[in-house]
Design a protein around this motif. Sequence first.
Motif, short mmCIF file in Angstrom:
data_model
loop_
_atom_site.label_atom_id
_atom_site.label_comp_id
_atom_site.label_asym_id
_atom_site.label_seq_id
_atom_site.Cartn_x
_atom_site.Cartn_y
_atom_site.Cartn_z
N ILE A 77 0.82 -1.21 0.00
CA ILE A 77 0.00 0.00 0.00
C ILE A 77 0.86 1.26 0.00
CG2 ILE A 77 -1.69 1.34 1.34
CD1 ILE A 77 -2.80 -1.35 2.37
N HIS A 78 1.87 1.30 0.85
CA HIS A 78 2.63 2.53 1.08
C HIS A 78 4.03 2.55 0.46
CE1 HIS A 78 -0.48 3.90 3.81
NE2 HIS A 78 -0.38 2.78 4.49
N GLY A 79 4.55 1.39 0.02
CA GLY A 79 5.89 1.34 -0.53
C GLY A 79 6.83 0.53 0.36
N MET A 80 7.75 -0.20 -0.27
CA MET A 80 8.64 -1.12 0.45
C MET A 80 9.58 -0.40 1.41
SD MET A 80 7.68 -4.05 -0.66
CE MET A 80 6.55 -4.53 -1.98
N ARG A 81 10.19 0.69 0.96
CA ARG A 81 11.18 1.36 1.80
C ARG A 81 10.56 1.93 3.07
NH1 ARG A 81 13.48 6.04 3.16
NH2 ARG A 81 15.75 6.13 3.34
N ARG A 82 9.32 2.40 2.97
CA ARG A 82 8.66 3.01 4.13
C ARG A 82 8.38 1.99 5.24
NH1 ARG A 82 4.23 7.09 1.29
NH2 ARG A 82 5.76 8.43 0.26
N ILE A 83 8.41 0.72 4.91
CA ILE A 83 8.26 -0.32 5.93
C ILE A 83 9.63 -0.86 6.34
CG2 ILE A 83 7.25 -2.58 6.44
CD1 ILE A 83 5.23 -0.29 6.17
N PHE A 84 10.52 -1.03 5.35
CA PHE A 84 11.83 -1.61 5.62
C PHE A 84 12.65 -0.74 6.56
CE2 PHE A 84 16.29 -2.37 4.91
CZ PHE A 84 16.40 -3.73 4.66
N ARG A 191 17.27 7.43 -0.52
CA ARG A 191 15.96 7.83 -0.01
C ARG A 191 14.82 7.58 -1.00
NH1 ARG A 191 16.20 11.15 4.55
NH2 ARG A 191 18.32 11.68 5.21
N ASP A 192 15.13 7.16 -2.22
CA ASP A 192 14.08 6.92 -3.21
C ASP A 192 13.25 5.70 -2.82
OD1 ASP A 192 14.76 9.00 -5.06
OD2 ASP A 192 16.53 7.83 -5.59
N GLU A 193 11.92 5.77 -3.07
CA GLU A 193 11.06 4.61 -2.87
C GLU A 193 11.44 3.54 -3.88
OE1 GLU A 193 9.14 1.86 -1.70
OE2 GLU A 193 8.76 3.63 -0.47
N TRP A 194 11.43 2.28 -3.42
CA TRP A 194 11.95 1.19 -4.24
C TRP A 194 10.92 0.63 -5.22
CZ3 TRP A 194 14.13 -1.70 0.64
CH2 TRP A 194 15.20 -0.96 1.16
#
Length: 466
Positions: A77-84, A191-194
Amino acid sequence: MSVPLSSRSTSIDRRCILVIATLASFLTPFMSSSINIALPAIGSEFGADAVLLGWIPTSFILASAMFMIPMGRLADIHGMRRIFFPGFVIFTIATLLCALSDSTSMLIAFRLVQGIGSAMIFSTAVAALTAVYPPGERGRVLGINVASVYIGLAMGPVLGGVLTHAFGWRSIFLSVIPLGAIVILLLLKNRDEWTETHPDHFDLTGSIVYGLMLLSLMYGLSVLPQAAGWAYILFGIFMLALFIRREMRVESPVLRVRLFLENHVFAFSNLAALINYSATFAVSFLLSLYLQYNKGLDPQTAGLILVAQPFVQAVLSPAAGRISDRIEPGIVASAGMGVTVIGLVMLALLTEETPLVFIVGALAVLGLGFALFSSPNTNAIMSSVDRHFLGVASATLGTTRQVGMMLSLGIAMMIFSVIIGRVQITPAYHAQLLSSVQIAFALFAALCVAGIYFSLARGRVRREEG
């Protein structure tokens, strides 16, 4: 609205993501395998019995399993990096707190927090690699990622034994902090979303039901054969049925159960992984106790012996991943499962007089089998779903792995409860410990035989290219 990954492809550093995912995938298995070798030292310091010692690795795995699928859904939903990223910070802080623990209960509690952070890491790492690398390179990078897991498993017993012998078990946790800091610095740099984002509703109720189901099943296994154990297991089965019923009906489920019903490759590949991990994860836990209690070895020597399995895995996994890019992954994985059965049968024959060279040989056979199974099986799972399901697929694979690990330790703890009881392991109980180890490996071998069938039942795994 989904943000196309292709529009950002020039800003995404694939190699940096591979390095981050590889380092992260090294840390948690290193922690697990090194702590296994330190369990007798922890038990001696805190006076913990065999079942309570089992909860030190199990608490971590249980928390990981409970949170991995919900975190994978949030990542979709929000992007991989924001959880990782926050997950890795949580894992690193919890690791420091584990080193500061002054009781078994406190250590178990912080291991639970570690597990939550691990769930946020492993629900996203494989999905990110699958998203940013094209199908023709996927087997190679997933093989590298799997190899990092096995390197962690290989170094864990050796370094864990050396650190425990020289500086005490707390030094194992402290040794992870510098590497964790390096990963955090790399994350701050990149910092880019993956991956793509897919804004949607999050099924909180389904996540709670799912967590209660796993918690009930695992705790029930740990207190068998008491009546309460059966009650918890029955409640867990009821919650499983309730979870499946709910996920089939809600518009935005935390786990798309229909994916299992409609995608046989995905379903049977995950089932094969569940069986494989259920049959193999407790090997290092059981052998760590056997080598130190029954064979009288110190932690450092026991660690050197246990390194045989993950060393072979680490060396051969990248090659197995490349093979699965060219040869049908299901065939390679099924062959690996068959080799694993041979290694487990060898370990089921252990006695007090078994020579160490035989144990090393059995572990090497297990390492070969698991290398042939894991990378091709991961490739099959991640290549069998559409791109917008990568987070759920990665989380499902991770959860399958964690639940398998949990069941493996649960079976071991159940056998301990029945044969040894809730007592601290002393020389008077060494014969019961050996019997428990023999029974566990025999059960694991039988389980893995069943796994061969499900690995073959998935059919052909020819992926969509593009």
